[in-house]
Design a protein around this motif. Structure first.
Motif, PDB file in Angstrom:
ATOM      1  N   ARG A  67      43.323   6.432 -17.715  1.00  0.00           N
ATOM      2  CA  ARG A  67      43.179   5.146 -19.114  1.00  0.00           C
ATOM      3  C   ARG A  67      42.999   3.979 -19.314  1.00  0.00           C
ATOM      4  NH1 ARG A  67      47.093   3.077 -24.034  1.00  0.00           N
ATOM      5  NH2 ARG A  67      47.656   1.480 -22.538  1.00  0.00           N
ATOM      6  N   ARG A  70      41.669   2.786 -25.782  1.00  0.00           N
ATOM      7  CA  ARG A  70      42.122   2.926 -27.367  1.00  0.00           C
ATOM      8  C   ARG A  70      42.245   4.523 -26.994  1.00  0.00           C
ATOM      9  NH1 ARG A  70      39.549  -1.228 -31.184  1.00  0.00           N
ATOM     10  NH2 ARG A  70      37.639   0.044 -29.983  1.00  0.00           N
ATOM     11  N   THR A  71      43.376   4.854 -27.588  1.00  0.00           N
ATOM     12  CA  THR A  71      43.147   6.563 -27.251  1.00  0.00           C
ATOM     13  C   THR A  71      42.565   7.180 -29.335  1.00  0.00           C
ATOM     14  OG1 THR A  71      45.110   6.978 -26.074  1.00  0.00           O
ATOM     15  CG2 THR A  71      44.109   8.876 -27.500  1.00  0.00           C
ATOM     16  N   TYR A 127      37.601   0.977 -24.069  1.00  0.00           N
ATOM     17  CA  TYR A 127      38.748  -0.135 -24.287  1.00  0.00           C
ATOM     18  C   TYR A 127      40.219   0.464 -23.990  1.00  0.00           C
ATOM     19  CZ  TYR A 127      34.429  -2.848 -25.953  1.00  0.00           C
ATOM     20  OH  TYR A 127      33.383  -3.395 -26.008  1.00  0.00           O
ATOM     21  N   LEU A 137      39.216  -6.997 -27.809  1.00  0.00           N
ATOM     22  CA  LEU A 137      39.243  -5.772 -28.799  1.00  0.00           C
ATOM     23  C   LEU A 137      38.684  -5.961 -30.112  1.00  0.00           C
ATOM     24  CD1 LEU A 137      42.659  -4.849 -28.243  1.00  0.00           C
ATOM     25  CD2 LEU A 137      40.971  -3.323 -26.993  1.00  0.00           C
ATOM     26  N   ILE A 170      48.501  -2.350 -24.466  1.00  0.00           N
ATOM     27  CA  ILE A 170      47.049  -2.398 -24.493  1.00  0.00           C
ATOM     28  C   ILE A 170      45.920  -3.707 -24.820  1.00  0.00           C
ATOM     29  CG2 ILE A 170      46.827  -2.305 -26.602  1.00  0.00           C
ATOM     30  CD1 ILE A 170      44.449  -0.492 -24.414  1.00  0.00           C
TER      31      ILE A 170
END
Length: 530
Positions: free
Chosen positions: A453, A480-481, A478, A228, A169
């Motif tokens: 994503r 992120r799940t 961003y 992030l 990520i």
């Protein structure tokens, strides 16, 4: 074996031995893709590619191009064969009709796609410099060929090489600046840098490029850490989403005789209690069902709309995939049928629709120039719609009461970087309805979700994704799940809607930064060569 000896054995290989090395090296790249995401493996295919080109010799430019082209074709064939094998599952859904044609998807498509890296290898070999600068030439050529693959003949940007790094990520955050193709340029250059360890003549020459690559990798990671934000993303107030994943077998989903049973299952599953504090639909504001939810036309089935209205509490809105019939034109035998997203209010009225613009060739329609030929050999599109779907006229935003404006994406539309946001005012989130049930429990659905994503990272918009068999998820701006349902599971998922993030550089300028990076790479290569 020392790396220099390994490099020499690849460079001096010939004939079928060289083709086999190229095939295996390319295939190893699939290990860096979802669901494994073993990103360090990127070193293997990219490093071996440099050595293959070092050995692509010939007397004259045409001979060198042909030698590089051949090595690149086998390398690309191995990559696409290993990365797209799961396409064969779609031919087994209706095995009596399509099983005989499985080689067309499993072998012929990778063989065609391999022409793009082959072109890159051939062109790079024409301008092949000595020393580390050949890494930059190769990176530019391969990134350019990937951009072409994403645009030529409607495009097929599946498993672009930048996805090898996108599983991490923090590396993936670079896509907010230069998109998937910019990430590809860096991924190729970083992965290929160790090639000079086995070929350089001096100690300084051996370690300069790998050291720069490590610094670049650390910079990518550092930028991701910086970008992030800490903690969970803020959410849109007053919105409570319920995502319904029915996990229906694909052969049942498109059988018209199952229409009533499917609707019964959807309604029962949607109203399922998930905890003592969430007793069904009472605490929900928006219920979302997957792509092509019914084996009938929802807009022309008032009984189904009445049953939906009876289940929806007041002020709860249903967003669902559905086939939609348009107006029949004079002289036409049937109305156009669209693969659509439809919005149904609590009174059972369809209040908004979006028609899929970017259809899947051979899956949802047959290309006009091949239609007659393909039908003569007994093939048709996979969807059970005579004549296939008709494409929507334009990508438009979808307005739903109580939600920010959505950028709607149906299935395959989510894999096209730079083409996912409608024109006009910026949307608040991506709404992606899909049906990956064609591909069963394979790597295909994981790859599809990873690409959707990445669109969130590129554009700075959250993603709400609902899939028939999974993966259904809510992703923040961003990448992120936030919440998800795994592949092959029946269930519902309750989640809030994350807020959109700041508009990204990629969202503003598209591939402009990619073009600048490529020019810089070529300029450095030319200066070093002089």
């Amino acid at each position: 074996m020392r790396l220099s000896a390994l490099a020499e054995s690849v460079i001096l290989s010939w004939g079928w031995r060289k083709r086999f090395i190229a095939l295996l090296a390319g295939a190893s790249g699939a290990l860096a893709l979802p669901p494994l995401d073993l990103w360090p493996v990127i070193i293997v295919p990219m490093t071996v590619a440099i050595w293959l080109l070092d050995g692509a010799v010939g007397t004259g430019m045409a001979a060198r191009f042909r030698s590089g082209f051949a090595a690149g074709w086998w390398w690309g064939f191995g990559f696409f064969l290993a990365g797209l094998w799961w396409l064969g599952a779609a031919f087994l859904v209706e095995a009596d009709k399509f099983a005989w044609a499985m080689p067309l998807g499993v072998v012929a498509l990778p063989a065609f796609l391999a022409f793009f890296p082959a072109l890159a290898f051939g062109c790079a070999r024409l301008f092949w410099p000595a020393g580390a600068q050949r890494i930059l030439v190769f990176a530019v050529a391969l990134a350019a060929s990937e951009w072409l693959r994403g645009h030529v003949l409607t495009g097929f940007p599946w498993n672009v090489y930048g996805m090898m790094l996108a599983g991490e990520i923090r590396f993936a955050q670079f896509a907010s600046l230069a998109g998937l193709y910019g990430l590809t340029l860096l991924a190729v250059a970083i992965g290929a840098a160790p090639a000079v360890i086995g070929t350089a003549k001096t100690s300084a020459g051996r370690w300069a490029a790998p050291s720069i690559a490590l610094v670049g990798l650390a910079a990518l990671f550092g930028y991701g850490v910086w970008r992030l934000p800490p903690g969970p993303s803020p959410v849109v107030a007053g919105v409570k989403l319920r995502l319904m994943q029915p996990n229906l077998p694909q052969d049942a989903k498109f059988n018209g005789r199952n229409g009533e049973a499917i609707l019964n299952q959807y309604l029962a599953l949607s109203d399922r209690a998930t905890s003592p504090t969430t007793p069904g639909l009472q605490n929900v504001t928006h219920l979302i069902w997957p792509e092509s939810a019914f084996p009938f036309l929802l807009g022309r089935t008032p009984g189904a709309l009445s049953r939906i209205a009876a289940v929806l509490p007041p002020d709860v809105t249903l967003i669902t995939g559905a086939a939609r019939a348009g107006e029949m034109l004079p002289g036409e035998g049937r109305p156009p049928i669209y693969n659509a997203i439809q919005v149904v209010n609590d009174e059972g009225v369809i209040v908004a629709s979006y028609d899929k613009v970017h259809l899947v060739p051979f899956g949802e329609y047959l290309p006009p120039f091949l239609d007659t030929l393909i039908r003569r050999v007994g093939l048709s599109e996979f969807v059970a719609i005579p004549g296939g779907f008709t494409a929507g006229s334009s990508r438009v935003p979808l307005a739903v009461k109580g939600l920010p404006t959505a950028a709607p994406l149906i299935c395959y539309e989510a894999v096209f970087p730079g083409e996912v946001a409608p024109r006009g005012p910026r949307a608040g989130y991506f709404l992606n309805l899909t049906n990956d049930g064609w591909f069963g429990q394979t790597s295909g659905p994981y790859q599809h979700f990873a690409q959707a994503r990445l669109r969130s990272i590129e554009e700075g918009l959250p993603l709400v994704r609902v899939a028939n068999t999974g993966i259904s998820a809510v992703v923040d701006a961003y990448g992120r799940t936030v919440a998800s349902l795994p592949l092959g599971v029946e269930g519902v998922l309750d989640a809030s809607l994350p807020r959109s993030g700041p508009e990204t550089l990629y969202g503003r300028v598209g591939d402009a930064l990619l073009a600048g990076m490529m020019l810089i790479f070529l300029a450095i290569s030319c200066l070093r060569r002089r």
